[in-house]
Scaffold this motif. Structure first.
Motif, short mmCIF file in Angstrom:
data_model
loop_
_atom_site.label_atom_id
_atom_site.label_comp_id
_atom_site.label_asym_id
_atom_site.label_seq_id
_atom_site.Cartn_x
_atom_site.Cartn_y
_atom_site.Cartn_z
N ALA A 172 0.72 -1.19 0.00
CA ALA A 172 0.04 0.10 -0.08
C ALA A 172 0.90 1.22 -0.10
N GLU A 173 2.04 0.87 0.37
CA GLU A 173 3.13 2.43 0.33
C GLU A 173 3.37 2.72 -1.22
N VAL A 174 3.26 1.82 -2.35
CA VAL A 174 3.68 2.15 -3.44
C VAL A 174 2.68 2.69 -4.31
N PRO A 175 2.69 3.94 -4.65
CA PRO A 175 1.86 4.48 -5.69
C PRO A 175 1.85 4.30 -7.10
N GLY A 176 0.60 4.85 -7.51
CA GLY A 176 0.64 4.63 -9.08
C GLY A 176 0.26 3.49 -9.63
N CYS A 177 -0.20 3.32 -10.86
CA CYS A 177 -0.64 1.90 -11.66
C CYS A 177 0.21 1.48 -12.61
N ALA A 178 0.54 0.39 -12.61
CA ALA A 178 1.30 -0.14 -13.70
C ALA A 178 0.59 -0.06 -14.86
N GLU A 179 1.55 0.16 -15.96
CA GLU A 179 0.81 0.16 -17.33
C GLU A 179 0.54 -1.23 -17.76
N CYS A 180 -0.57 -1.44 -18.38
CA CYS A 180 -0.91 -2.70 -18.68
C CYS A 180 -1.15 -2.77 -20.18
N PRO A 181 -0.29 -3.90 -20.74
CA PRO A 181 -0.19 -3.87 -22.26
C PRO A 181 -1.54 -4.09 -22.92
N GLY A 182 -2.62 -4.72 -22.39
CA GLY A 182 -3.67 -5.26 -23.00
C GLY A 182 -4.95 -4.85 -22.04
N GLU A 187 -10.77 0.31 -15.96
CA GLU A 187 -10.18 0.99 -17.21
C GLU A 187 -9.64 -0.50 -18.07
N LEU A 188 -9.12 -1.36 -17.06
CA LEU A 188 -8.52 -2.50 -17.91
C LEU A 188 -9.82 -3.86 -18.21
N SER A 189 -11.00 -3.51 -17.68
CA SER A 189 -12.06 -4.33 -17.94
C SER A 189 -13.14 -3.45 -18.60
N PRO A 190 -13.50 -3.03 -19.74
CA PRO A 190 -14.36 -2.44 -20.37
C PRO A 190 -15.63 -3.02 -20.36
N VAL A 191 -16.01 -4.24 -20.07
CA VAL A 191 -17.39 -4.69 -20.16
C VAL A 191 -17.58 -5.45 -18.83
N LEU A 192 -16.78 -5.15 -17.78
CA LEU A 192 -17.00 -5.61 -16.45
C LEU A 192 -18.36 -5.17 -15.81
N LYS A 193 -18.96 -6.22 -15.52
CA LYS A 193 -20.47 -6.00 -14.77
C LYS A 193 -20.55 -6.30 -13.32
N HIS A 194 -19.69 -7.14 -12.59
CA HIS A 194 -19.52 -7.49 -11.31
C HIS A 194 -18.23 -7.72 -10.85
N LEU A 195 -17.99 -6.68 -9.61
CA LEU A 195 -16.75 -6.60 -9.16
C LEU A 195 -16.95 -6.74 -7.81
#
Length: 171
Positions: free
Chosen positions: A15-25, A57-65
């Motif tokens: 939880a100390e590491v900020p930012g989001c890693a870039e995902c290639p897909g 952003e990584l899951s454009p059709v996600l309905k349930h999280l």
């Protein structure tokens, strides 16, 4: 993995590491994500929790999280005005249900919940449960009982009155 419709993942984040890693897909067909996260946190440096904001952003059709969070009991941030994430780059038009368990102790859990609520335009139901869904313990002690009670108090403080009436349930 991009074509998987349902996925269950267990992971740990610092939880100390900020930012989001870039995902290639992206997960273009993922409709149901169950994510069990062990939150490794020390003190109150928890901005790394906000990395989970990029899930939509990584899951454009996600309905349930489902986010099942597990953080050390006894680590608490004081109730204070919480900061919000900057506006999302894009809105999410499919997410209908959000379940977050283990939501206590850190203000950034509530920042994350608000981000999902504001980003997901089709959200019909949001359930916040301060009780952690541990995979290995069926009972809880007095410290955990206080954590659950404190989590409810924090959820009410941070989420009530923020335009979530009708969809928000705090257990």
């Amino acid at each position: 993995m991009a074509n998987v419709p349902k996925l269950s993942v267990e992971l740990a984040i610092d939880a100390e590491v900020p930012g989001c890693a870039e995902c290639p897909g992206k997960f273009v067909n993922l409709k149901h994500l169950i994510l069990s996260v062990d939150v490794l946190a020390r003190d109150s440096r928890t901005s790394g929790i906000l990395r989970l904001a990029c899930l939509l952003e990584l899951s454009p059709v996600l309905k349930h999280l489902e986010l099942h969070l597990l953080c050390p009991v006894g680590t608490w941030e004081t109730l204070k005005r919480i900061e919000e994430l900057p506006p999302a780059r894009e809105l999410h038009y499919r997410l209908k249900t959000l379940l977050m368990t283990g939501v206590y102790g850190y203000n950034n859990f509530f920042v994350l919940a608000l981000h999902y609520a504001r980003t997901a335009t089709a959200l019909e139901r949001m359930v916040i449960d301060p009780e952690a869904r541990k995979r290995y313990v069926l009972t809880r002690d007095a410290v955990e009982e206080n954590a659950v009670h404190g989590g409810r108090r924090m959820a009410n403080e941070h989420l009530r009155g923020r335009g979530l009436d009708g969809i928000l349930t705090i257990l």
